[in-house]
Design a protein around this motif. Structure first.
Motif, short mmCIF file in Angstrom:
data_model
loop_
_atom_site.label_atom_id
_atom_site.label_comp_id
_atom_site.label_asym_id
_atom_site.label_seq_id
_atom_site.Cartn_x
_atom_site.Cartn_y
_atom_site.Cartn_z
N SER A 41 1.83 64.28 61.22
CA SER A 41 1.09 65.41 61.77
C SER A 41 -0.17 64.89 62.44
O SER A 41 -0.54 63.73 62.25
CB SER A 41 0.74 66.40 60.66
OG SER A 41 -0.23 65.82 59.80
N PRO A 42 -0.84 65.73 63.21
CA PRO A 42 -2.09 65.29 63.84
C PRO A 42 -3.13 64.79 62.84
O PRO A 42 -3.97 63.97 63.18
CB PRO A 42 -2.57 66.53 64.59
CG PRO A 42 -1.30 67.25 64.93
CD PRO A 42 -0.43 67.04 63.71
N SER A 43 -3.06 65.23 61.58
CA SER A 43 -4.02 64.77 60.59
C SER A 43 -3.62 63.42 59.97
O SER A 43 -4.40 62.83 59.23
CB SER A 43 -4.19 65.81 59.48
OG SER A 43 -2.97 66.00 58.79
N ALA A 44 -2.42 62.92 60.31
CA ALA A 44 -1.99 61.61 59.81
C ALA A 44 -2.83 60.51 60.48
O ALA A 44 -3.39 60.71 61.55
CB ALA A 44 -0.52 61.40 60.11
N THR A 45 -2.89 59.38 59.81
CA THR A 45 -3.67 58.26 60.35
C THR A 45 -2.76 57.25 61.05
O THR A 45 -1.54 57.24 60.86
CB THR A 45 -4.43 57.54 59.23
OG1 THR A 45 -3.48 56.92 58.35
CG2 THR A 45 -5.33 58.49 58.46
N LEU A 46 -3.39 56.38 61.81
CA LEU A 46 -2.64 55.31 62.46
C LEU A 46 -2.06 54.36 61.41
O LEU A 46 -1.00 53.78 61.62
CB LEU A 46 -3.53 54.55 63.44
CG LEU A 46 -4.09 55.38 64.60
CD1 LEU A 46 -4.88 54.49 65.55
CD2 LEU A 46 -3.00 56.11 65.35
N GLY A 47 -2.73 54.22 60.29
CA GLY A 47 -2.19 53.43 59.18
C GLY A 47 -0.90 54.03 58.65
O GLY A 47 0.05 53.30 58.33
N ASP A 48 -0.85 55.37 58.56
CA ASP A 48 0.38 56.05 58.14
C ASP A 48 1.51 55.73 59.12
O ASP A 48 2.64 55.42 58.72
CB ASP A 48 0.19 57.57 58.11
CG ASP A 48 -0.81 58.04 57.05
OD1 ASP A 48 -1.00 57.34 56.04
OD2 ASP A 48 -1.41 59.12 57.26
N ALA A 49 1.22 55.80 60.41
CA ALA A 49 2.23 55.53 61.43
C ALA A 49 2.68 54.08 61.37
O ALA A 49 3.87 53.79 61.51
CB ALA A 49 1.69 55.85 62.82
N ALA A 50 1.75 53.16 61.14
CA ALA A 50 2.10 51.74 61.05
C ALA A 50 3.09 51.51 59.92
O ALA A 50 4.06 50.78 60.07
CB ALA A 50 0.85 50.90 60.86
N ARG A 51 2.87 52.17 58.78
CA ARG A 51 3.79 52.03 57.64
C ARG A 51 5.16 52.61 57.97
O ARG A 51 6.19 52.01 57.66
CB ARG A 51 3.21 52.70 56.40
CG ARG A 51 2.16 51.87 55.70
CD ARG A 51 1.77 52.48 54.36
NE ARG A 51 1.15 53.80 54.51
CZ ARG A 51 -0.10 54.03 54.85
NH1 ARG A 51 -0.89 53.02 55.11
NH2 ARG A 51 -0.56 55.26 54.93
N VAL A 52 5.19 53.78 58.61
CA VAL A 52 6.46 54.42 58.96
C VAL A 52 7.27 53.52 59.89
O VAL A 52 8.46 53.30 59.69
CB VAL A 52 6.22 55.80 59.60
CG1 VAL A 52 7.49 56.35 60.22
CG2 VAL A 52 5.68 56.78 58.57
N PHE A 53 6.60 52.97 60.91
CA PHE A 53 7.33 52.14 61.86
C PHE A 53 7.70 50.79 61.25
O PHE A 53 8.75 50.24 61.58
CB PHE A 53 6.54 51.97 63.16
CG PHE A 53 6.48 53.25 63.95
CD1 PHE A 53 7.62 53.90 64.34
CD2 PHE A 53 5.26 53.81 64.32
CE1 PHE A 53 7.59 55.08 65.06
CE2 PHE A 53 5.20 54.98 65.04
CZ PHE A 53 6.38 55.62 65.40
N ALA A 54 6.89 50.25 60.36
CA ALA A 54 7.24 48.99 59.69
C ALA A 54 8.46 49.18 58.82
O ALA A 54 9.32 48.30 58.73
CB ALA A 54 6.06 48.49 58.87
#
Length: 85
Positions: free
Chosen positions: A69-82
């Motif tokens: 969601s827009p409140s998610a962090t770039l760190g969250d996205a990095a974990r998802v893509f990793a």
């Protein structure tokens, strides 16, 4: 805490944001704690990011990527893509 939230973001994620999605931020200003909302990204932009990651990196992100969601962090996205690799 996982490494992605302690150090720098993965270069492919930074490139995806700055080059493909044209996020107007200096790459060094993008940190794991930066939220998508602070970058002006809404839910549609997040879906564009997921599709771009699939096309550019040949990965299939998990269902968790669709929950960003827009409140998610770039760190969250990095974990998802990793985790998708």
């Amino acid at each position: 805490m996982r490494q992605e939230t302690q150090g720098a973001l993965p270069e492919p994620l930074v490139a995806l944001l700055t080059e493909y999605l044209k996020v107007e931020a200096e790459p060094e200003a993008l940190t794991p704690s930066t939220t998508f909302a602070s970058l002006g990204m809404d839910s549609l932009a997040l879906m564009e990011m997921v599709v771009a990651a699939e096309e550019r990196f040949g990965i299939v992100p998990s269902e968790e990527a669709l929950d960003l969601s827009p409140s998610a962090t770039l760190g969250d996205a990095a974990r998802v893509f990793a985790d998708a690799r």
